[in-house]
Every structure is written in C-alpha cells, then in structure tokens.
Design an enzyme around this catalytic site. Structure first.
Site, short mmCIF file in Angstrom:
data_model
loop_
_atom_site.label_atom_id
_atom_site.label_comp_id
_atom_site.label_asym_id
_atom_site.label_seq_id
_atom_site.Cartn_x
_atom_site.Cartn_y
_atom_site.Cartn_z
CB SER A 47 -0.95 -0.05 1.20
OG SER A 47 -2.04 0.80 1.02
CE LYS A 98 -5.29 -2.00 0.20
NZ LYS A 98 -5.46 -0.61 -0.25
#
Length: 537
Positions: free
Chosen positions: A439, A464
């Site tokens: 992320s 992600k």
C-alpha cells in the site's frame, strides 16, 4: 489497509415521479387511437387505467359520436383521477387547473374539426386527437411531491451518495446505481438501524470490491485507533490474498509488529489466518477480523494459522502495542580504504500520523553521527495513511512525480514535489522491501525507484494498487471506499503484481536492525553485503 481521510457526511434525497405508462402492441394503422393508446396514470400509491377500446368503439359511427365518446373519456378520467388522487391535488391545485384547461382546448379542437371534416381525412383527425389526449395526460402529471423518507431511509441514502460521489468505478460493477437506489428503497426493509446497516452492506456487496466496506461505529473507532499510534491486540497487519494466492481462503498476514505477540509466535508475512476463536475467516472481512484480534489487555485469542504446508493452533495474549513507526541506528561498514564508513539505518514500520515527522527526526539525529548514506527498511510495512507516504517521499526527492492517481477514465491527479520539503535528497539511499511491503509503502518505494533516487533490494512487494478513503456518516458509522488506483511515476500499475526490486537480498538476511548492522559490518558473515552491493544498480 489504505486510508486517506475520515471526513464529510452527506445528506441525500430521492423523489418519486408520476409516470405515463404505455402497453405497446403492433396494430393496424386504422386502429391506432382506439387500440394502441392505453394511458395509465401512475404514482407511488396506485394506477388508473383509461382504456379507449371499451367506450370509444370505432370512429366509423354516426356524426358527432367522436366528440361524445372523447368527452366521455375525459370525464371518466377526471372522476377516477380526482377520487384516487384527491390528496395529491390538494397539495398541488395547479395540476387540476392545467388538466381542465387542456380539456377546454380539446373541446374547441373537436368543434373545429367539424369545419375541416371535408378538407382532411378522418384518419388525420384521429391522429391529432390521439396526440392531444397524450398531451392532456402527460403535462399535468409530470410533477409530484417527494416521498416521505424515514430516518433510516436517509441514512441509507447518505451511504448511497457517498459511493456515488467517491467510488473509483463509475460503472459500479456494471449496474445502474440510480436504479439500485430506487429498488432498495422500495424493497429492502429499513425499519430499524440493524436492518439499515444490512441494506447498506448488501448494496456494497454488489460492487464486488473487498476493500469497499461498511464500518459500524465501533469498527470505525477501532480503525482510527490503529492510525493514531496505539492499540491493544496481537500486533498483526492483515489483508486479502492476492496474485497466485487469490484462490486460497482465509486472510493473509501482511506483517507482524516487531516484538509483539504475533511476532514472538513466529507468525510471518504470507501466512494465512484460517480461523479466529473458532470462527472461520473464509468469508470474514478484514475489519471484522481486526475487531476480533483486538480486545482487552491480557485477554487471549485463538488462531488457526497455515504457514506453508503446516497448520498451527496458537493461543496469543493481547498486549498494548505502541505503534512507534520509526527506529534508527548507526551501522559501521568497511570503507574503500583502511577506515570505516557509517550508514544510517531507518526502520519504518507503519504510516500513522506521526510517521513523516519521525523520519525527519531520525535523519537529523543520524546526521549528527556523521553518516554518509541511508538504508530505509520498509519490509513488513503494510501501509497506512496515504498523505504520510507522500510527505516521506518528499523528504528524499529533490523533484519529480511521486504517484499518479487514476480512475476508470485515466489519470485524475498527480502528486509531485519541487524539492521544497527535501532534507535528504543527495546521500546514497537503499530501500529494503519484501512481500509484507504494501500500500503506502509501495507508493513510497515506487517513487524512489522510478525517480532513480534509491536502489531497491529484497523481493517483490505485496501488490495493493488501490487507495481507500474512510468517510464518517452522520450516525458515527463509516464507509471505507476505494476511491482510486495508483500508478508509479513510470506509469506502472502494481495491483496484484507488486514492485520488482533491483536486487535480491541474501536468503539469510535478517529483518531486525541488530542483524542488519552485523551483515553489512562483518565480511565473514554469511549474509555479508558490502557498500557496493547496497547502493549500486
């Protein structure tokens, strides 16, 4: 889990319109008015059918029958409409006035048609009368008052409008988002808060996006505590399986907090959580799982873990885990000559609200110890606050794009830097990554790699590539919404792929700071990595 903001609750409304409905048939041209036009006046309560066939018969009857039959139609409609919609017309008396005016105009038209009977065929007159009936019906009923919405309806609409405004996919997984709203308000029970929450969850499930989730008030509070620096739990960051692991059931461990209960139990990135306290995680969302993992300090939680082919049953005791995002130290490594050089090691474990300030402080402290290069360790950093990732990238970059924010139509925003906030833009920099790097960590690693600011070492990252915002609703609940996907400065979409490092690390390379300093400082060590290996492409 990626979080951009927690703000703004939206108010929303919906109105029901009276509609003109038609039953369509393929008919001979000479029966156009008599058979095909079956006007039906509809509102949210009832419908009135006005069928021309029953009373009008045909227009091949005696002179004057057309006008008498037509006026019978209008009178019948007026009576039925007035009886069944008296409340509606009391609220809007102008509708009845308009209808009467149209009736008078129609009466004049019928009288005038006698004068033109010899000039125009009967069929033409029928068509004109049909059009006027259509106008008389549609114009007066085109407006109606709004539905009376309950408090539960309004909360549902608040959630619907949040998704409508913020969700990244404007096709809404190939469905009509407006039609879903109307159908849900008519068909979904919303008599209490529990039913309304269930209706919101059902709505979000149609998006088929595991990261867009509804958060009850207690779950929203728990999520916020995780970004504010401390929580009580077992020290696990979790996510959904991706890439080749997507077919596996359960929840994936992204990282374990150093020194926490999970880390001491040897739970590692990539392990799967199969059950929490005898509740299977096969269909459990990450927010429900996070809530189950947290609890009072000293309480226990039972975990069923798959680590490779092995399945383990573990009992962990919850602790108060301080999420201090940064640890740093000076490591000495053999220099090019007889002396040694100093490298500043910075371990960044999460992107909470203190992360960028803590990184700046660590850099300044290490500089006072005369370091001449830096290593930024992002291994097992599962992300956090998006703005903190951007600010930390600006610390290291003199200029350049940090990330492109994209939606279904392409790039919609660009985050870059002009060097104003840079405090370490020139010293050699190495970044350590692994499959627990996810992320916001991937945004930072991608920015430093694509701008040729750092050398990446390790293994491909988690992958992600979507960004969520958290929106608080008026009752204290919340929505985590996928608002965008991102691309690295080289326009690489890393979702489910990850960022590929420049070089691998030795298989035995340790994950703690003490072990790192030992590997780069001792040429006899089995994990030795010299300065050239750290900073050379």
């Amino acid at each position: 889990m990626e979080v951009i903001c927690s703000s703004s609750s939206f108010s929303a409304f919906v109105s029901s319109r009276n509609n003109l409905c038609f039953a369509h048939k393929v008919l001979p041209w000479n029966s156009l008015l008599v058979s095909s036009v079956k006007p039906q006046f509809c509102n949210s309560i009832s419908c009135v059918n006005v069928t021309a066939r029953n009373k009008l018969g045909t227009f091949n009857s005696k002179k004057g029958d057309e006008s008498r039959n037509f006026f019978w139609l209008i009178r019948t409609f007026n009576k039925k409409f007035a009886l069944q919609h008296v409340v509606l017309f009391r609220r809007n008396a102008r509708l009845l006035t308009k209808l009467r005016n149209h009736t008078i105009n129609l009466r004049k038209l019928v009288k005038s048609s006698e004068k033109f009977k010899d000039l125009f065929p009967v069929l033409f007159v029928r068509i004109v009368l049909g059009m006027m009936i259509f106008m008389a019906i549609t114009i007066p009923v085109s407006k109606s008052p709004s539905w009376a919405l309950t408090e539960e309806n309004l909360l549902f609409l608040e959630a619907w409008r949040t998704i409508d405004r913020a969700y990244v996919d404007k096709s809404f997984n190939g469905q009509s988002w407006f039609r879903y709203r109307e159908n849900a308000l008519r068909n979904e029970p919303m008599n209490n808060r529990e039913q309304t929450y269930a209706a919101i969850k059902k709505m979000l499930a149609t998006l088929d996006d595991p990261f867009t989730r509804f958060l009850e008030p207690e779950k929203l509070k728990s999520l916020r505590s995780g970004t504010q620096g401390a929580l009580t739990g077992v020290g696990l960051s979790i996510g959904y399986p991706t890439g080749n692991d997507g077919a596996l059931s359960g929840l994936m461990v992204i990282s374990a907090s150093p020194g926490g209960p999970a880390s001491r139990a040897a739970i590692a990135p990539g392990d799967l959580i199969l059950a929490i306290d005898d509740s299977s995680t096969e269909t459990m969302d990450i927010y429900d799982a996070a809530e189950r993992l947290q609890g009072p300090e000293g309480s226990e939680v039972q975990l069923k873990i798959r680590s490779g082919p092995e399945i383990k049953q573990l009992s962990l005791t919850r602790e108060n885990i301080s999420l201090n995002p940064v640890r740093s130290r000076v490591c000495e490594t053999p220099g090019m000559g007889k002396g040694t050089s100093k490298i500043g090691y910075i371990k960044l474990s999460s992107f909470n609200q203190n992360a960028s300030a803590a990184v700046k402080e660590a850099i300044e402290t290490l500089r006072r110890d005369n370091v001449d290069a830096f290593v930024l360790d992002l291994r097992n950093n599962s992300g956090g606050l998006f703005p903190e990732g951007i600010e930390i990238a600006r610390i290291w970059l003199n200029k350049g794009v940090i990330v492109y924010i994209c939606d279904s139509r392409g790039v919609r925003d660009i985050y870059d830097t002009d060097g104003t906030n840079a405090i370490a833009p020139s010293e050699p920099l190495a970044v350590l990554v692994n499959k627990g790097t996810a992320s916001a960590s991937e945004i930072l690693a991608g920015a430093l790699k694509d701008n040729k600011r750092a050398v990446l070492l390790g293994e491909p990252t988690f992958g992600k590539g979507k960004i969520q915002s958290v929106f608080e609703m008026s009752d204290g609940s919340g929505l985590a919404v996928t608002v965008a996907r991102y691309e690295t400065p080289d326009h690489i979409d890393i979702n489910k792929v990850g960022i590929i490092p420049d070089h691998p690390l030795p298989a035995s390379f340790p994950k703690d700071d003490d072990g790192f300093c030992g590997c780069i400082g001792d040429p006899a060590s089995g994990c030795f990595l010299n300065r050239v290996g750290l900073f050379s492409r």
